[in-house]
Design a protein around this motif. Structure first.
Motif, PDB file in Angstrom:
ATOM      1  N   GLU A 104       0.836  -1.189   0.000  1.00  0.00           N
ATOM      2  CA  GLU A 104       0.000   0.000   0.000  1.00  0.00           C
ATOM      3  C   GLU A 104       0.876   1.246   0.000  1.00  0.00           C
ATOM      4  O   GLU A 104       2.065   1.191   0.318  1.00  0.00           O
ATOM      5  N   ASP A 105       0.295   2.397  -0.309  1.00  0.00           N
ATOM      6  CA  ASP A 105       1.057   3.639  -0.412  1.00  0.00           C
ATOM      7  C   ASP A 105       1.558   4.147   0.929  1.00  0.00           C
ATOM      8  O   ASP A 105       2.678   4.661   1.020  1.00  0.00           O
ATOM      9  N   ALA A 106       0.755   4.044   1.992  1.00  0.00           N
ATOM     10  CA  ALA A 106       1.101   4.687   3.265  1.00  0.00           C
ATOM     11  C   ALA A 106       0.938   3.779   4.469  1.00  0.00           C
ATOM     12  O   ALA A 106       1.105   4.217   5.602  1.00  0.00           O
ATOM     13  N   GLU A 107       0.625   2.520   4.235  1.00  0.00           N
ATOM     14  CA  GLU A 107       0.388   1.607   5.342  1.00  0.00           C
ATOM     15  C   GLU A 107       1.208   0.344   5.161  1.00  0.00           C
ATOM     16  O   GLU A 107       1.736   0.061   4.091  1.00  0.00           O
ATOM     17  N   VAL A 108       1.295  -0.423   6.260  1.00  0.00           N
ATOM     18  CA  VAL A 108       1.952  -1.716   6.213  1.00  0.00           C
ATOM     19  C   VAL A 108       0.991  -2.750   6.762  1.00  0.00           C
ATOM     20  O   VAL A 108       0.098  -2.424   7.565  1.00  0.00           O
TER      21      VAL A 108
END
Length: 397
Positions: A104-108
Motif C-alpha cells: 500500500e502507499d502509506a500503510e503496512v
C-alpha cells in the motif's frame, strides 16, 4: 479464497514458538618511583524473490486481511535457510538495489511480511559483511531515520574494529525460524520481526545472535525504524543494556532518547553510556565486552573529571596487583593527582593506540602522546578472574 490456498491454510492451521607507618601520599610517591545460522545467497533478484515468496506466502496468507490491532505471530519459515556472504564489490557480479516496495502507499500489513523479511535479511547480510569482511555498507538502503543511521554507523565502526582484524572471515549466515507480528497504529502500523541468525566463518567456527526489527511503510517503501542485536558483548548490549527489548517504533524520533547517544566528551557514544552506568554502581560487570582501549579511555575520562572513586573502581581487582586500598586512595592530595590539563597531556593519543597482550591476563596499550612515532607510551592493563580487562595501578610510566 481459492481452493489451493484454502487447503494450505487448513494444513497450517492443523500443524500450526557480576605499611601503616607511611601515609597514603608517601605510598603513592614510592609506587611512582618503582613502577614504570538461513544462509544468505546473493541470487538474482528474480530468483531470490521467488524463493522468498514460496517460503512465506503460504504461512502468512490467512493473516493478510488487516482488521486493526495486533495479529498473531507467524513463524516463517519453519526450517533454517542458508545464505552465502557475497564477495566485496569489484570481485565479480553487479549489485542489485531492491526497492522493498510496500503493498500500500502509506500503510503496512501482513501482506508486506515477506518483503520486510527480505529487507531485514539483506540488512543483516551487509552488516555482517561490513564488520567481518571490511566491505562498505549503505545503511540508507535499509534505514530512513538519520538518528538511527548515525547510531548504526557507530555500531558498525565498533564491531568492525573488534572483528575486522581477525583472519577468519564470515562465509555465510544461517537464519532459523523467524517470527513476524503486525500492530496497527496512527502512523499506518508496523511489523515486528524476530530473526535468529548464526554466523558461520571460513575456518569452521561461528556464533549466534538474536536480532529484532521494527519495519514501517515510509512513502511507499518498507524501512527499518529500529534494530537491536542481542548478546552480552554486542554494541547494543553495551549501549542500550542487556535487558533492552525494542518496544517503541518511534523511539529514534524521540529527542530525549537520541541525545543519550551523543556524549560530546571524547568518548564514543557507547563508552559514555557504559561510563554513566559504571559511575553509579562501580560494578565490573558493566565492563563486560569492552575492549582494553575503551576501558583505558574511561579511566582517563574519570581522571580528567576528577572522579577519583570511579577511577579507582577501574583498577584491577587481582589481589596480587593491588598497590593501595580505596581508603588510602581517598587520602591522596589533589595536588599529587595532576590537573585536568596534565591528564589530557598524559593520555593524548590513547584512543588511537594499539593493544598488545603479553600474557594470559596482562597487556598494554602502545600509544604516542606527542604524535611522534619515536616517543612511545604504554598503558598497562590486567584482566581479572572473570575475563574483564581492568586498569593496572600506575598504568602509565
Amino acid at each position: 479464497m481459492k481452493e489451493p490456498m484454502r487447503d494450505i491454510k487448513k494444513s497450517l492451521d492443523a500443524t500450526v514458538f557480576k605499611d601503616s607507618q607511611f601515609s597514603a601520599k608517601h605510598k603513592h610517591a614510592v609506587f611512582q618511583k618503582i613502577h614504570k545460522r538461513k544462509t544468505i545467497y546473493v541470487l538474482p533478484t528474480l530468483v531470490s524473490g521467488l524463493l522468498l515468496t514460496v517460503a512465506v506466502s503460504a504461512g502468512i496468507y490467512f493473516a493478510t486481511e488487516r482488521i486493526g490491532g495486533e495479529s498473531p505471530a507467524a513463524l516463517v519459515p519453519n526450517h533454517p535457510v542458508t545464505t552465502e556472504i557475497p564477495p566485496p564489490q569489484g570481485e565479480g557480479g553487479t549489485e542489485t538495489v531492491p526497492l522493498y516496495e510496500a503493498k500500500e502507499d502509506a500503510e503496512v500489513s501482513m501482506k508486506d511480511a515477506e518483503t520486510a523479511y527480505a529487507l531485514c535479511v539483506d540488512a543483516l547480510t551487509d552488516y555482517y559483511n561490513a564488520i567481518w569482511n571490511g566491505t562498505e555498507i549503505d545503511v540508507g538502503k535499509f534505514i530512513g531515520n538519520e538518528n538511527l543511521q548515525q547510531y548504526l554507523e557507530t555500531k558498525i565502526q565498533y564491531e568492525s574494529k573488534k572483528f575486522g582484524t581477525m583472519d577468519s572471515k564470515v562465509k555465510q549466515l544461517e537464519i532459523g525460524d523467524w517470527e513476524v507480528t503486525f500492530t496497527n497504529d496512527e502512523k499506518g502500523g508496523y511489523l515486528y520481526l524476530e530473526v535468529p541468525v548464526s554466523i558461520r566463518k571460513h575456518d569452521g567456527g561461528g556464533y549466534g545472535e538474536g536480532t529484532e526489527f521494527f519495519v514501517r511503510n515510509i512513502d511507499g517503501k518498507l524501512t527499518i525504524v529500529d534494530w537491536y542485536t542481542g548478546g552480552k558483548d554486542t554494541y547494543d548490549y553495551l549501549v542500550r543494556g542487556y535487558e533492552q527489548k525494542i518496544g517503541n517504533p518511534n523511539v529514534w524520533n524521540d529527542h530525549d532518547w537520541v541525545k543519550k547517544f551523543k556524549s560530546g566528551t571524547g568518548l564514543y557514544d557507547f563508552e559514555q553510556q557504559v561510563y554513566d552506568r559504571f559511575q553509579l554502581t562501580h560494578d565490573a560487570n558493566e565492563l563486560i565486552g569492552l575492549e582494553p582501549i575503551s576501558i583505558a579511555k574511561l579511566y582517563a575520562y574519570a581522571s580528567y573529571q576528577q572522579d577519583f572513586e570511579t577511577a579507582y573502581a577501574l583498577y584491577t581487582d587481582r589481589e596480587e596487583h593491588i598497590l593501595w586500598s580505596e581508603e588510602e586512595d581517598e587520602q591522596i592530595p589533589l595536588v599529587d593527582r595532576g590537573t585536568p590539563e596534565q591528564v589530557l597531556e598524559t593520555y593524548k593519543g590513547l584512543e588511537s593506540g594499539s593493544f598488545i597482550q603479553t600474557s594470559d591476563y596482562e597487556g598494554y596499550i602502545k600509544f604516542y602522546p606527542n604524535g611522534e612515532q619515536h616517543v612511545e607510551s604504554g598503558f598497562s592493563m590486567i584482566k581479572n578472574e572473570e575475563g574483564i580487562w581492568q586498569v593496572a595501578f600506575l598504568p602509565v610510566q
